[in-house]
Motif scaffolding. Structure first.
Motif, PDB file in Angstrom:
ATOM      1  N   LEU A  65      13.755  -1.329  21.124  1.00  0.00           N
ATOM      2  CA  LEU A  65      12.691  -0.340  21.270  1.00  0.00           C
ATOM      3  C   LEU A  65      12.306  -0.151  22.733  1.00  0.00           C
ATOM      4  N   ARG A  66      12.248  -1.252  23.485  1.00  0.00           N
ATOM      5  CA  ARG A  66      11.919  -1.174  24.910  1.00  0.00           C
ATOM      6  C   ARG A  66      12.940  -0.331  25.664  1.00  0.00           C
ATOM      7  N   ASP A  67      14.236  -0.601  25.406  1.00  0.00           N
ATOM      8  CA  ASP A  67      15.291   0.119  26.125  1.00  0.00           C
ATOM      9  C   ASP A  67      15.277   1.613  25.803  1.00  0.00           C
ATOM     10  N   ARG A  68      15.111   1.956  24.518  1.00  0.00           N
ATOM     11  CA  ARG A  68      15.103   3.369  24.132  1.00  0.00           C
ATOM     12  C   ARG A  68      13.889   4.077  24.728  1.00  0.00           C
ATOM     13  N   PHE A  69      12.768   3.379  24.770  1.00  0.00           N
ATOM     14  CA  PHE A  69      11.538   3.936  25.343  1.00  0.00           C
ATOM     15  C   PHE A  69      11.741   4.285  26.814  1.00  0.00           C
ATOM     16  N   ILE A  70      12.356   3.397  27.579  1.00  0.00           N
ATOM     17  CA  ILE A  70      12.557   3.624  29.011  1.00  0.00           C
ATOM     18  C   ILE A  70      13.584   4.729  29.257  1.00  0.00           C
ATOM     19  N   ILE A  71      14.714   4.650  28.567  1.00  0.00           N
ATOM     20  CA  ILE A  71      15.803   5.608  28.788  1.00  0.00           C
ATOM     21  C   ILE A  71      15.411   7.009  28.322  1.00  0.00           C
ATOM     22  N   GLY A  72      14.487   7.079  27.357  1.00  0.00           N
ATOM     23  CA  GLY A  72      14.081   8.378  26.827  1.00  0.00           C
ATOM     24  C   GLY A  72      13.227   9.208  27.759  1.00  0.00           C
ATOM     25  N   PHE A  73      12.735   8.609  28.851  1.00  0.00           N
ATOM     26  CA  PHE A  73      11.941   9.364  29.821  1.00  0.00           C
ATOM     27  C   PHE A  73      12.842  10.274  30.651  1.00  0.00           C
ATOM     28  N   GLU A  74      12.277  11.399  31.082  1.00  0.00           N
ATOM     29  CA  GLU A  74      12.986  12.276  32.005  1.00  0.00           C
ATOM     30  C   GLU A  74      13.090  11.578  33.361  1.00  0.00           C
ATOM     31  N   LYS A  75      14.162  11.863  34.083  1.00  0.00           N
ATOM     32  CA  LYS A  75      14.313  11.275  35.419  1.00  0.00           C
ATOM     33  C   LYS A  75      13.142  11.669  36.294  1.00  0.00           C
ATOM     34  N   GLY A  76      12.515  10.689  36.904  1.00  0.00           N
ATOM     35  CA  GLY A  76      11.344  10.966  37.724  1.00  0.00           C
ATOM     36  C   GLY A  76      10.603   9.692  38.085  1.00  0.00           C
ATOM     37  N   PRO A  77       9.389   9.815  38.629  1.00  0.00           N
ATOM     38  CA  PRO A  77       8.634   8.647  39.100  1.00  0.00           C
ATOM     39  C   PRO A  77       8.348   7.611  38.019  1.00  0.00           C
ATOM     40  N   GLN A 101      10.084   6.904  35.151  1.00  0.00           N
ATOM     41  CA  GLN A 101      11.287   6.142  34.811  1.00  0.00           C
ATOM     42  C   GLN A 101      11.719   5.251  35.973  1.00  0.00           C
ATOM     43  N   ASP A 102      11.587   5.749  37.203  1.00  0.00           N
ATOM     44  CA  ASP A 102      11.929   4.933  38.367  1.00  0.00           C
ATOM     45  C   ASP A 102      11.074   3.671  38.429  1.00  0.00           C
ATOM     46  N   ARG A 103       9.786   3.821  38.084  1.00  0.00           N
ATOM     47  CA  ARG A 103       8.887   2.660  38.080  1.00  0.00           C
ATOM     48  C   ARG A 103       9.293   1.661  36.999  1.00  0.00           C
ATOM     49  N   LEU A 104       9.705   2.150  35.826  1.00  0.00           N
ATOM     50  CA  LEU A 104      10.099   1.259  34.734  1.00  0.00           C
ATOM     51  C   LEU A 104      11.413   0.546  35.057  1.00  0.00           C
ATOM     52  N   PHE A 121       8.308  -4.607  25.069  1.00  0.00           N
ATOM     53  CA  PHE A 121       8.036  -3.212  24.728  1.00  0.00           C
ATOM     54  C   PHE A 121       6.596  -2.848  25.069  1.00  0.00           C
ATOM     55  N   SER A 122       5.657  -3.718  24.744  1.00  0.00           N
ATOM     56  CA  SER A 122       4.251  -3.445  25.047  1.00  0.00           C
ATOM     57  C   SER A 122       4.003  -3.404  26.556  1.00  0.00           C
ATOM     58  N   ASP A 123       4.747  -4.203  27.321  1.00  0.00           N
ATOM     59  CA  ASP A 123       4.604  -4.205  28.788  1.00  0.00           C
ATOM     60  C   ASP A 123       4.957  -2.836  29.375  1.00  0.00           C
ATOM     61  N   VAL A 124       6.087  -2.286  28.966  1.00  0.00           N
ATOM     62  CA  VAL A 124       6.536  -1.019  29.550  1.00  0.00           C
ATOM     63  C   VAL A 124       5.645   0.143  29.099  1.00  0.00           C
ATOM     64  N   ILE A 125       5.050   0.040  27.906  1.00  0.00           N
ATOM     65  CA  ILE A 125       4.112   1.078  27.460  1.00  0.00           C
ATOM     66  C   ILE A 125       2.902   1.100  28.381  1.00  0.00           C
ATOM     67  N   THR A 126       2.370  -0.081  28.695  1.00  0.00           N
ATOM     68  CA  THR A 126       1.210  -0.175  29.584  1.00  0.00           C
ATOM     69  C   THR A 126       1.530   0.362  30.974  1.00  0.00           C
ATOM     70  N   ILE A 127       2.692  -0.001  31.508  1.00  0.00           N
ATOM     71  CA  ILE A 127       3.088   0.443  32.850  1.00  0.00           C
ATOM     72  C   ILE A 127       3.262   1.957  32.887  1.00  0.00           C
ATOM     73  N   ALA A 128       3.929   2.506  31.878  1.00  0.00           N
ATOM     74  CA  ALA A 128       4.166   3.956  31.838  1.00  0.00           C
ATOM     75  C   ALA A 128       2.857   4.726  31.713  1.00  0.00           C
ATOM     76  N   SER A 129       1.924   4.219  30.904  1.00  0.00           N
ATOM     77  CA  SER A 129       0.630   4.881  30.745  1.00  0.00           C
ATOM     78  C   SER A 129      -0.141   4.909  32.059  1.00  0.00           C
ATOM     79  N   SER A 130      -0.134   3.778  32.782  1.00  0.00           N
ATOM     80  CA  SER A 130      -0.832   3.704  34.063  1.00  0.00           C
ATOM     81  C   SER A 130      -0.206   4.635  35.088  1.00  0.00           C
ATOM     82  N   LYS A 131       1.121   4.688  35.117  1.00  0.00           N
ATOM     83  CA  LYS A 131       1.822   5.546  36.076  1.00  0.00           C
ATOM     84  C   LYS A 131       1.563   7.007  35.793  1.00  0.00           C
ATOM     85  N   MET A 132       1.563   7.395  34.520  1.00  0.00           N
ATOM     86  CA  MET A 132       1.311   8.798  34.172  1.00  0.00           C
ATOM     87  C   MET A 132      -0.123   9.193  34.505  1.00  0.00           C
TER      88      MET A 132
END
Length: 347
Positions: A129-141, A143-146, A155-166
């Motif tokens: 789930l973690r890998d699909r979540f990261i790869i599913g993002f469009e190329k940009g800031p 995904q680069d951060r993840l 999986f919960s870690d990358v959700i938190t990071i992506a939410s903060s970055k967005m």
């Protein structure tokens, strides 16, 4: 007033039976309902007409009212059981991607939902789930951060990071640009009113009278005399603001359309530049506006004219029998800038 806890909506066959069945069991548990006849009656009463007809046909030759509650739920379990193989489910899972209008939380929830029938083992479930979540993002800031995270992140870690970055990215799009005071020229040797330069200053500023009167006026920036602020404006070049991914493609298409129509023209160099403000319209299209309040607006000489009162307008229309209205599409684009002013209108 009912003393029952919670409420059950009608079930229709287009809804998810598995989810509805779990809600039904929670309803029975919350209200202490254990009698099989009551459960059966509540279930059948909760079915809409189409769903009851389906249950009735599946129970033939016995009517549903003569079946046990567990028998009725098993009949629907078997009927609505997905025929999707784990490989087909995994194909959908691995080919999924975050939609442009999805939030991080919604994308994470969809990843979980797609994984539901993939039959991933418990040891690799979180990683997949973690890998699909990261790869599913469009190329940009985001995904680069993840991509910077260690392979041990969850999986919960990358959700938190992506939410903060967005959230940080959205805030940067709304950030106000500080306006620096413009440089201007102070004449050390004022010329006489008869010179061409002095006449030009008078015309550009909209002032009247002799050059002596003009020299008595003070600059609104430095407070000194002998020059006007509007005659010595320092050009401002504000860098472009990042666009939300959800409307980036629409903005690019609208710019191409305006260039093709001749409303805009592409330039390679300009002393002025104002950031654009894309506005999403009700029909889904984008209107592109320039944020000139931080560049040229403070220096414009506005022709002040009082707006008429509604009563005055109605009085003038009195006795009229024929009325017309003009509605210009993209009204501001109907007015062409003079060539000498086009440089300051660059976005």
């Amino acid at each position: 007033m009912s003393d029952k806890l919670g409420a059950l909506r009608e079930y229709d066959i287009h809804s998810d039976w598995t989810i509805y069945n779990r809600r039904l069991e929670s309803y029975f548990k919350a209200n202490g309902i254990e009698d099989d006849e009551k459960k059966r009656a509540i279930l059948l009463n909760s079915l809409n007409e189409e769903a009851y007809k389906l249950m009735y046909n599946l129970c033939m030759p016995v009517v549903p009212e003569n079946k046990q509650y567990n028998e009725l739920t098993s009949i629907f379990d078997e009927h609505f059981k997905s025929s999707l193989s784990p490989f087909a489910a995994r194909y959908k899972f691995y080919n999924s991607a975050m939609d442009a209008h999805e939030t991080v939380a919604n994308w994470a929830a969809r990843v979980r939902s797609l994984a539901g029938q993939c039959e991933f083992g418990s040891t690799v479930y979180d990683w997949v789930l973690r890998d699909r979540f990261i790869i599913g993002f469009e190329k940009g800031p985001i995904q680069d951060r993840l991509f910077e995270e260690k392979i041990t992140c969850s999986f919960s870690d990358v959700i938190t990071i992506a939410s903060s970055k967005m959230a940080a990215q959205k805030n940067s799009c709304m950030e106000e640009v500080k306006i620096e005071p413009g440089l201007h020229h102070i004449s050390q040797h004022p010329r006489t009113p008869s010179t061409a330069q002095n006449r030009s200053v008078m015309s550009d500023s909209g002032a009247s009278g002799s050059g002596v009167q003009n020299r008595r006026k003070k600059c609104t920036v430095c407070g000194r005399r002998n020059h006007f602020t509007s005659d010595y404006i320092s050009p401002k070049f504000i860098k472009a603001r990042p666009l939300p991914y959800g409307i980036k493609e629409k903005v690019e298409k609208e710019i191409d359309r305006l260039i093709e129509l001749g409303v805009l023209k592409q330039v390679d160099y300009s002393r002025w530049a104002s950031p654009i403000v894309p506005v999403l319209k009700k029909d889904g299209s984008v209107r592109i506006c320039g944020d000139f309040k931080i560049t040229i607006n403070p220096h414009l000489e506005v022709d002040q004219f009082p707006l008429p009162l509604v009563d005055d307008i109605l009085a003038e229309l009195g006795g009229s029998v024929i009325f017309s209205k003009i509605d210009l599409s993209h009204a501001y684009n109907q007015v062409e800038l003079e060539e000498e002013s086009q440089d300051s209108g660059v976005c």
